[in-house]
Design a protein around this motif. Sequence first.
Motif, short mmCIF file in Angstrom:
data_model
loop_
_atom_site.label_atom_id
_atom_site.label_comp_id
_atom_site.label_asym_id
_atom_site.label_seq_id
_atom_site.Cartn_x
_atom_site.Cartn_y
_atom_site.Cartn_z
N THR A 17 0.83 -1.20 0.00
CA THR A 17 0.00 0.00 0.00
C THR A 17 0.87 1.26 0.00
OG1 THR A 17 -1.80 -1.12 1.14
CG2 THR A 17 -1.77 1.28 1.29
N ILE A 18 1.90 1.26 0.82
CA ILE A 18 2.82 2.40 0.88
C ILE A 18 3.43 2.64 -0.50
CG2 ILE A 18 5.07 3.14 1.78
CD1 ILE A 18 4.26 1.72 4.43
N LEU A 19 3.93 1.58 -1.10
CA LEU A 19 4.59 1.71 -2.40
C LEU A 19 3.60 2.16 -3.48
CD1 LEU A 19 7.21 1.41 -3.95
CD2 LEU A 19 6.68 -1.00 -4.26
N ASP A 29 9.76 7.53 -11.91
CA ASP A 29 10.87 8.42 -12.26
C ASP A 29 11.24 9.34 -11.09
OD1 ASP A 29 11.05 7.33 -14.78
OD2 ASP A 29 9.88 8.91 -15.75
N THR A 30 10.26 10.03 -10.56
CA THR A 30 10.52 10.96 -9.45
C THR A 30 10.87 10.19 -8.19
OG1 THR A 30 9.01 12.56 -10.44
CG2 THR A 30 9.55 12.86 -8.11
N LEU A 31 10.20 9.09 -7.96
CA LEU A 31 10.50 8.27 -6.79
C LEU A 31 11.95 7.80 -6.82
CD1 LEU A 31 9.11 7.20 -4.26
CD2 LEU A 31 8.41 5.20 -5.57
N GLY A 32 12.43 7.45 -8.01
CA GLY A 32 13.82 7.04 -8.16
C GLY A 32 14.81 8.17 -7.93
N GLU A 33 14.39 9.41 -8.16
CA GLU A 33 15.25 10.56 -7.86
C GLU A 33 15.29 10.84 -6.36
OE1 GLU A 33 13.88 13.89 -10.15
OE2 GLU A 33 14.14 12.83 -12.04
N GLU A 42 15.58 1.18 -12.74
CA GLU A 42 15.82 0.27 -13.86
C GLU A 42 14.70 -0.76 -13.93
OE1 GLU A 42 19.75 -1.41 -13.88
OE2 GLU A 42 20.64 0.50 -13.27
N ASN A 43 13.91 -0.69 -14.99
CA ASN A 43 12.76 -1.58 -15.19
C ASN A 43 11.89 -1.69 -13.93
OD1 ASN A 43 13.55 -2.29 -17.86
ND2 ASN A 43 15.08 -3.65 -16.98
N PRO A 44 11.40 -0.55 -13.43
CA PRO A 44 10.66 -0.58 -12.17
C PRO A 44 9.30 -1.26 -12.29
CG PRO A 44 10.50 1.59 -13.16
CD PRO A 44 11.45 0.79 -14.02
N SER A 45 8.93 -1.95 -11.24
CA SER A 45 7.60 -2.52 -11.11
C SER A 45 7.30 -2.63 -9.62
CB SER A 45 7.50 -3.89 -11.77
OG SER A 45 8.18 -4.86 -11.00
N ILE A 46 6.02 -2.69 -9.29
CA ILE A 46 5.63 -2.86 -7.89
C ILE A 46 6.21 -4.17 -7.35
CG2 ILE A 46 3.68 -3.21 -6.32
CD1 ILE A 46 3.82 -0.33 -7.23
N SER A 48 8.84 -6.10 -8.31
CA SER A 48 10.29 -6.16 -8.08
C SER A 48 10.71 -5.22 -6.95
CB SER A 48 11.06 -5.81 -9.36
OG SER A 48 10.84 -4.46 -9.74
N SER A 49 10.03 -4.08 -6.84
CA SER A 49 10.34 -3.15 -5.76
C SER A 49 9.99 -3.75 -4.41
CB SER A 49 9.59 -1.84 -5.97
OG SER A 49 10.00 -1.22 -7.17
N LEU A 50 8.84 -4.40 -4.31
CA LEU A 50 8.45 -5.05 -3.06
C LEU A 50 9.46 -6.12 -2.65
CD1 LEU A 50 4.59 -5.43 -3.43
CD2 LEU A 50 5.80 -4.05 -1.74
N THR A 51 9.89 -6.91 -3.61
CA THR A 51 10.87 -7.96 -3.32
C THR A 51 12.14 -7.35 -2.74
OG1 THR A 51 9.99 -9.35 -5.09
CG2 THR A 51 12.22 -9.84 -4.34
N PHE A 52 12.64 -6.29 -3.37
CA PHE A 52 13.86 -5.63 -2.91
C PHE A 52 13.65 -5.00 -1.53
CE2 PHE A 52 16.53 -1.86 -2.52
CZ PHE A 52 17.79 -2.44 -2.60
N LEU A 53 12.56 -4.26 -1.37
CA LEU A 53 12.33 -3.54 -0.12
C LEU A 53 12.11 -4.49 1.07
CD1 LEU A 53 10.04 -0.69 -1.47
CD2 LEU A 53 12.42 -0.49 -0.72
N ARG A 54 11.53 -5.64 0.82
CA ARG A 54 11.33 -6.62 1.90
C ARG A 54 12.66 -7.22 2.37
NH1 ARG A 54 6.10 -8.76 -1.11
NH2 ARG A 54 4.54 -7.54 0.02
N LYS A 55 13.65 -7.24 1.49
CA LYS A 55 14.95 -7.83 1.83
C LYS A 55 15.95 -6.79 2.32
CE LYS A 55 14.66 -11.51 -1.62
NZ LYS A 55 15.25 -12.05 -2.84
#
Length: 76
Positions: A17-19, A29-33, A42-46, A48-55
């Motif tokens: 929900t936060i993401l 784009d802005t979130l990455g800045e 790089e190739n952002p998606s909800i 892949s981002s969740l996977t990274f942020l959880r780890k």
Amino acid sequence: MEKQQSKDPLHGITLKTILEKLVDHYGFDTLGEIVNIKCFNENPSIKSSLTFLRKTEWARKKVEELYLNTQSKFKN
């Protein structure tokens, strides 16, 4: 007995929900800045981002902090 209220402002709010709210508000784009992490740039998606942020605790903390600082600007 009274129920204890959590003092955590993120209590009951999922990382997804936060993401999603941050992406809706800023876009990747802005979130990455703002939070310069690869999963936003790089190739952002909800997913892949969740996977990274959880780890990755430091990245999750930055995203949660941004959410708390931006929360009043979100459309309900």
